[in-house]
Design an enzyme around this catalytic site. Sequence first.
Site, short mmCIF file in Angstrom:
data_model
loop_
_atom_site.label_atom_id
_atom_site.label_comp_id
_atom_site.label_asym_id
_atom_site.label_seq_id
_atom_site.Cartn_x
_atom_site.Cartn_y
_atom_site.Cartn_z
N SER A 44 0.79 -1.10 0.06
CA SER A 44 -0.02 0.07 -0.03
C SER A 44 0.90 1.49 0.07
O SER A 44 0.36 2.32 -0.13
CB SER A 44 -0.81 0.00 1.24
N TYR A 72 -3.00 -1.37 -3.57
CA TYR A 72 -3.97 -2.41 -3.39
C TYR A 72 -4.86 -2.23 -4.78
O TYR A 72 -5.18 -3.56 -5.24
CB TYR A 72 -4.64 -2.48 -2.28
N HIS A 117 -9.20 -6.17 7.19
CA HIS A 117 -9.55 -7.12 6.28
C HIS A 117 -10.98 -6.91 5.69
O HIS A 117 -11.19 -7.27 4.50
CB HIS A 117 -9.82 -8.49 7.11
N LYS A 162 -6.61 -14.85 9.13
CA LYS A 162 -7.52 -14.83 10.17
C LYS A 162 -7.19 -13.75 11.11
O LYS A 162 -5.89 -13.06 10.83
CB LYS A 162 -7.43 -15.83 11.03
N ASP A 182 -6.12 -12.12 17.53
CA ASP A 182 -4.97 -12.75 16.80
C ASP A 182 -4.67 -14.08 17.00
O ASP A 182 -4.21 -14.59 16.21
CB ASP A 182 -3.89 -11.87 17.53
N1 LIG Z 1 -1.67 -17.96 9.83
C1 LIG Z 1 -0.75 -17.49 10.69
O1 LIG Z 1 0.07 -17.86 11.11
C2 LIG Z 1 -0.41 -16.01 10.93
C3 LIG Z 1 -1.41 -15.06 10.39
N2 LIG Z 1 -1.04 -13.77 10.79
C4 LIG Z 1 -2.45 -12.73 10.32
O2 LIG Z 1 -1.90 -12.14 8.99
C5 LIG Z 1 -2.25 -10.80 9.13
C6 LIG Z 1 -1.15 -9.79 9.02
O3 LIG Z 1 -0.21 -10.16 10.08
P1 LIG Z 1 1.41 -10.00 10.04
O4 LIG Z 1 1.86 -10.14 8.72
O5 LIG Z 1 2.06 -10.60 11.12
O6 LIG Z 1 1.38 -8.34 10.02
P2 LIG Z 1 2.33 -7.33 9.51
O7 LIG Z 1 2.41 -6.18 10.54
O8 LIG Z 1 3.94 -8.33 9.51
O9 LIG Z 1 2.13 -7.12 8.06
C7 LIG Z 1 0.97 -6.42 7.80
C8 LIG Z 1 1.16 -5.62 6.39
O10 LIG Z 1 0.00 -5.37 6.12
C9 LIG Z 1 0.22 -3.74 5.40
N3 LIG Z 1 -0.53 -2.71 6.17
C10 LIG Z 1 -1.16 -1.75 5.50
N4 LIG Z 1 -1.78 -0.89 6.29
C11 LIG Z 1 -1.22 -1.11 7.55
C12 LIG Z 1 -1.21 -0.36 8.52
N5 LIG Z 1 -1.68 0.57 9.01
N6 LIG Z 1 -0.26 -1.10 9.67
C13 LIG Z 1 0.42 -2.06 9.71
N7 LIG Z 1 0.44 -2.95 8.37
C14 LIG Z 1 -0.43 -2.31 7.35
C15 LIG Z 1 1.58 -3.62 5.40
O11 LIG Z 1 2.00 -4.29 4.02
P3 LIG Z 1 2.22 -2.93 2.98
O12 LIG Z 1 3.11 -1.82 3.58
O13 LIG Z 1 3.00 -3.60 1.73
O14 LIG Z 1 0.95 -2.69 2.33
C16 LIG Z 1 2.16 -4.56 6.44
O15 LIG Z 1 3.49 -4.99 6.09
C17 LIG Z 1 -2.96 -10.55 10.15
O16 LIG Z 1 -4.53 -10.72 10.11
C18 LIG Z 1 -2.88 -11.74 11.39
O17 LIG Z 1 -3.70 -12.09 12.20
C19 LIG Z 1 -0.09 -13.22 11.17
C20 LIG Z 1 0.78 -14.14 11.47
C21 LIG Z 1 0.76 -15.57 11.52
O1 LIG Z 2 -1.48 -16.31 13.63
C1 LIG Z 2 -0.84 -15.96 14.22
O2 LIG Z 2 -0.04 -17.01 14.75
C2 LIG Z 2 1.28 -16.78 15.03
C3 LIG Z 2 1.35 -15.59 16.04
O3 LIG Z 2 2.75 -15.52 16.51
C4 LIG Z 2 0.92 -14.32 15.43
O4 LIG Z 2 0.80 -13.35 15.99
C5 LIG Z 2 -0.53 -14.69 14.83
O5 LIG Z 2 -1.15 -13.80 14.02
#
Ligand SMILES: NC(=O)C1=CN([C@@H]2O[C@H](COP(=O)(O)OP(=O)(O)OC[C@H]3O[C@@H](n4cnc5c(N)ncnc54)[C@H](OP(=O)(O)O)[C@@H]3O)[C@@H](O)[C@H]2O)C=CC1
Ligand SMILES: O=C1OC[C@@H](O)[C@H](O)[C@H]1O
Length: 393
Positions: free
Chosen positions: A48, A73, A94, A112, A201
């Site tokens: 973004s 996006y 989301h 999620k 989370d």
């Molecule tokens: N399935 C799993 O095991 C996991 C799932 N998750 C889920 O994934 C999602 C993202 O988590 P995660 O990757 O850890 O988060 P991050 O903070 O690492 O990344 C989020 C990304 O979202 C974009 N973004 C857009 N607006 C914002 C904002 N205002 N603040 C922060 N980020 C923003 C950015 O990308 P850009 O600048 O490129 O637009 C950023 O890099 C959540 O829903 C979380 O629950 C997270 C970790 C593990």
């Molecule tokens: O989905 C997740 O799994 C791993 C955690 O560390 C993270 O915060 C969460 O978003």
Amino acid sequence: MATESFTLRWGILATGFIAEMFTRDLLTNTASREVTDVTHKLVAVASSKEAQKASDFIKKVDGPAEAKAYGSYAELVNDPDVDIIYVATPHSHHFQNTMLALHAGKHVLCEKALTVTADQARRLVETAREKNLFLMEAVWTRHQPLSKKVRELVAAGEIGPVSRVFADISFNNLAGEDGKLYHADSSRSVNLDLAGGALLDLGVYALTWVFQVLYHIQPEADKEKPEVVAALNKYHTGSDDSTAIILRFPKHNTLAVATTSMRTATDPSDKGLVPAVRIQGAKGEIQVGNPAFRPDDYRIIRKDGGGEVETVKYSPPVDDARGGWGQGFYWQADEAARCIRDGKIESSVMPLDESIAIMEVVDAALQQGGVAYPDHITSTEYDPQNPLNTGKA
Ligand SMILES: NC(=O)C1=CN([C@@H]2O[C@H](COP(=O)(O)OP(=O)(O)OC[C@H]3O[C@@H](n4cnc5c(N)ncnc54)[C@H](OP(=O)(O)O)[C@@H]3O)[C@@H](O)[C@H]2O)C=CC1
Ligand SMILES: O=C1OC[C@@H](O)[C@H](O)[C@H]1O
């Protein structure tokens, strides 16, 4: 006669932690996990903020040279070469980001928790169904072979009728002795503006285990939504740092306790001494290993087993040609590909009505605990120009 493999063309929306983990999995050779009917292609990535960030991401994950890098996006969701968008933004985003993709005619796999509120989840599901597009919440745990096996064991009556489930997902994220967590107040883990908090989370994984056992495997006509009683502790930012939920399924006479915390660990030893999930039936108990989002084993303790414990281990297959990479995120990508190939707009492994039912439990727990997220991230009004879509939030 070998049939041709179906290729799903992906667009990755956001460039953070999970986007990287998922995309690396997407790039593994499906043959390394003995999948031959579907394959994946990384077509484009969007940040973004700026295209350079997306381009750096593609290089970092060793993506194909022809993958496109976008600085918004909107450009990503309008790319005609993309079939499905993987939404990897914080929970706060989301609803808007998924709507953006659906309105551009794209299928969506959204991280999620699906949304911040159950109302938003219902609106997304209505939109996907109206537009005949695939939508799935990316709860990777559901698609892992271990989860499938545990569902099968319970459904087959291996431990008899189940009456109770305990499920926990907790980490000790304390920074020191003053009660502060190591997350910055601005981080998505605890910041209300990004819909932070333990329940959205992490707690959704505990609820996933409860629902897999006490809801998902029930025949359709017998599925019942649970009564919910919850208590939570708040962090100084206003989000929950620890939450406990009791669920009662009255027609089935079953109970569950789902807990999550950022203050104490499920297993302080981190050596597999404490299970994350206990599924208790009349003939025994299945214990699922920690962490609940990707357990490496389950064990069965039988009532008449004389103290014997049957332990079964699982580990995600890796792709040697990609440095031994493989985390287990690819199973959900394969499921999305098969559904789309077969013209299905939802997965029977992670059905949309079940995502909504889980969000209703989350709503109830947060409401009982007095956690209130800001209006701009709980709204059900879609706006392509919303700052959550344009990167200005
Ligand atoms: N399935 C799993 O095991 C996991 C799932 N998750 C889920 O994934 C999602 C993202 O988590 P995660 O990757 O850890 O988060 P991050 O903070 O690492 O990344 C989020 C990304 O979202 C974009 N973004 C857009 N607006 C914002 C904002 N205002 N603040 C922060 N980020 C923003 C950015 O990308 P850009 O600048 O490129 O637009 C950023 O890099 C959540 O829903 C979380 O629950 C997270 C970790 C593990
Ligand atoms: O989905 C997740 O799994 C791993 C955690 O560390 C993270 O915060 C969460 O978003």
